[in-house]
Design an enzyme around this catalytic site. Structure first.
Site, short mmCIF file in Angstrom:
data_model
loop_
_atom_site.label_atom_id
_atom_site.label_comp_id
_atom_site.label_asym_id
_atom_site.label_seq_id
_atom_site.Cartn_x
_atom_site.Cartn_y
_atom_site.Cartn_z
N LYS A 47 0.82 -1.22 0.00
CA LYS A 47 0.00 0.00 0.00
C LYS A 47 0.85 1.27 0.00
CE LYS A 47 -3.71 -2.14 2.63
NZ LYS A 47 -4.68 -2.00 3.72
N ASP A 103 -9.61 2.32 2.25
CA ASP A 103 -9.54 1.79 3.62
C ASP A 103 -10.03 2.78 4.66
OD1 ASP A 103 -8.43 -0.73 3.13
OD2 ASP A 103 -6.38 0.06 3.11
N GLY A 128 -2.80 0.97 19.24
CA GLY A 128 -2.03 0.56 18.07
C GLY A 128 -1.67 1.75 17.19
N ALA A 129 -0.43 1.71 16.69
CA ALA A 129 0.05 2.80 15.83
C ALA A 129 0.81 2.23 14.64
CB ALA A 129 0.92 3.76 16.64
N GLY A 130 0.36 1.08 14.14
CA GLY A 130 0.93 0.52 12.91
C GLY A 130 0.22 1.15 11.72
N ALA A 132 -2.59 0.32 10.13
CA ALA A 132 -4.04 0.49 10.31
C ALA A 132 -4.33 1.52 11.40
CB ALA A 132 -4.69 -0.85 10.66
N TYR A 246 -11.01 -9.43 12.56
CA TYR A 246 -12.30 -10.06 12.25
C TYR A 246 -12.22 -11.59 12.30
CZ TYR A 246 -9.92 -10.13 7.75
OH TYR A 246 -8.98 -10.30 6.77
#
Ligand SMILES: NC(=O)c1ccc[n+]([C@@H]2O[C@H](COP(=O)([O-])OP(=O)(O)OC[C@H]3O[C@@H](n4cnc5c(N)ncnc54)[C@H](OP(=O)(O)O)[C@@H]3O)[C@@H](O)[C@H]2O)c1
Length: 303
Positions: A47, A103, A128-130, A132, A246
């Site tokens: 991406k 996204d 989280g800070a990746g 996504a 998910y």
């Protein structure tokens, strides 16, 4: 999901999955272009790489800094760039790749529709800070959340996102939570260089939090610990908890949150809506959401 959507739209197309090494990405994109593919989806790690490889970028790709959808386009008789399927194959001479990001909007749509939560004015704890986590943080800020608390194992990464948000979305109150007292001064000092209005503090938010959003990979495995302190969750009982994971359908975080009476949703809607938007970009038609959701759930959960 895509083939079910394609069939429901009555299109004679096929959606295929191909494994591509990152070094081969330029060849894969150019090969698809040469073979007159209508479009592509890309996933991690492509991406970010694709940003440099598309002939043109849509505003969505520029704004969110990643490309997950490419539409191949050619010129029609009037000279305007249009999707490839709008021009007969023997009239296609010049082709360009047009990069989009579907996204970021999918996160907001899923939170809106699956949780029934309007994000404007909400207070959010983002774990989280990746890739996504960053996309979610920026998109939530653009949506007008009032407070955004960022928590990440690697605290500097949360700090970098906080700096980006404070520059691009100054109306959002942005906080970075760190887990030990020394870290507070250290991170606050390093963020000061950026002259950004960021609140760095130890522990967990003491203010009201409406939504906890998990964008870490903790929860993919059944024996993973929760991505946050369970005592904070039990005491504060946020109204909404969303887990981008998910599979499994119910992570330990969602199970715990549900038992506390929180409204919960997993990331299947996010996956669905980014795909639905991609199909709309390729076909120019409204995506058949119900058919796509049914096929996706059957594929992921077997029912
Ligand atoms: N529903 C959807 O459509 C969708 C789309 C994209 C992603 N996702 C899900 O979102 C999650 C994150 O994806 P990503 O692409 O952002 O991955 P990523 O870039 O690899 O980021 C992983 C994140 O998880 C954290 N993490 C990993 N292991 C950890 C541990 N043992 N303890 C604490 N934190 C840990 C990382 O923290 P550090 O920064 O400290 O490494 C980072 O914040 C994944 O579960 C993925 O399946 C769902």
């Amino acid at each position: 999901m895509q083939n079910a959507g394609i069939a429901a739209l009555g299109l004679n197309w096929r959606y295929l999955a191909c494994e591509v090494h990152p070094n081969d990405l330029p060849f894969a994109i150019n090969g698809a272009k040469a073979m007159k593919f209508l479009g592509l989806n890309l996933t991690v790690p492509h991406k970010l790489l694709a940003l440099q490889m598309c002939d043109v970028l849509d505003e969505s790709a520029r704004t969110w800094g990643a490309v997950n959808t490419i539409r191949f386009e050619t010129r029609n008789k009037a000279g305007a760039w249009v999707p490839l399927n709008e021009v007969p194959a023997d009239e296609i001479f010049e082709i360009r790749s047009h990069g989009f990001n579907t996204d970021a909007d999918a996160i907001v749509r899923s939170i809106n529709e699956d949780l029934g939560l309007t994000l404007r004015g909400a207070s959010v704890l983002l774990l989280g800070a990746g890739g996504a986590g960053r996309a979610a943080a920026l998109r939530l800020a653009a949506e007008g959340v009032s407070n955004l608390f960022l928590l990440n194992r690697t605290e500097e990464k949360a700090g970098q996102i906080a700096v980006e948000i404070s520059t691009r979305f100054p109306g959002v109150r942005i906080h970075v939570t760190v887990q030990n007292a020394n870290g507070v001064a250290e991170l606050a000092n390093s963020l000061k260089r950026h002259n950004a209005a960021i609140n760095v503090f130890q522990g967990y938010p003491r203010d009201r939090v409406d939504l906890v959003l998990n964008a870490t990979s903790l929860g993919l495995k059944s024996n993973d610990p929760l991505p946050l302190d369970v005592n904070w969750l039990r005491f504060n009982k946020p109204h909404f908890v969303y887990d981008m994971i998910y599979r499994p359908a119910e992570t330990n975080l969602l199970r715990e949150a549900k038992s506390l009476g929180c409204k919960t949703a997993n990331g299947i809607g996010m996956l669905l809506y980014q795909g639905a938007k991609a199909l709309e970009l390729w076909s120019g038609k409204s995506a058949p959401i119900a058919e796509m959701r049914r096929a996706l759930e059957k594929n992921v959960y077997g029912s």
